[in-house]
Design a protein around this motif. Sequence first.
Motif: not given
Length: 258
Positions: A175-201
């Motif tokens: 889950r991200a706060t903002i995303g564009d149609r190409h899949g680029n993502l921006v997370f908000r504060s502590s909600a970033r947590n494991f999200n980028p790592l899970a996405a990479m895996a």
Amino acid sequence: MGLDKTVASAAEAVADISEGASLAVGGFGLCGIPGTLINALWQSGVNDLKIVSNNCGVDDWGLGLLLAAGQISRMTSSYVGENKEFARQYLSGELEVELVPQGTLAERLRAGGAGIPAFYTPAGTGTQVGEGGLPWRYAADGSVAVASPAKETREFDGRPHLLEHGITTDFALVRATIGDRHGNLVFRSSARNFNPLAAMAGRITIAEVDYLVEPGELDPDEVHLPGIFVQRVVRATPGDPAAERRIERRTVRQEGNA
């Protein structure tokens, strides 16, 4: 369509997640969990899911919904203490659980996403994490049916280190706060947590976003996760109860102590 990775609904986004699939799921407690995607997976009824996530939600929210419905067969986590149903299923032999030190879990996900098959870490040396014997699954009679194996150990600078393997999964839900149609993502504060790592895996990563913008609207320096790691984007419907940001432990002042 070009690079447009958006899909119309969460149900469509998770439609090809089949029985026995492995998933990396972002979030920490209830912070930053992909609630809309989890709810769609819950409604799909798919079973025998192997989940890699820091924790398993709570009894009535997040991954706890899948757990209560019997849709999860295995969890790889670092913290499971907020879910009574999790404890019941684990101790009764219904659920297989691999407990991993939190930093090690984060690095295993990052390593898998970066194409690194394994790495050495001092975390867990001198414990059952390294020596083996942690109960992964109990039998119905309370005996240990499956135990963790011992890990390879190597010494660096006079200090023992354990060999840990990178994690990759069939899918990832984030889950991200903002995303564009190409899949680029921006997370908000502590909600970033494991999200980028899970996405990479994840081999196929599905991102639910609160705000969907057009390509070019995000400053490249603002992007936390580039779209190369994301295959599908779905906007969380405003007002959808599944997208609610719940507080796991609400603490308020007692009357008279103000």
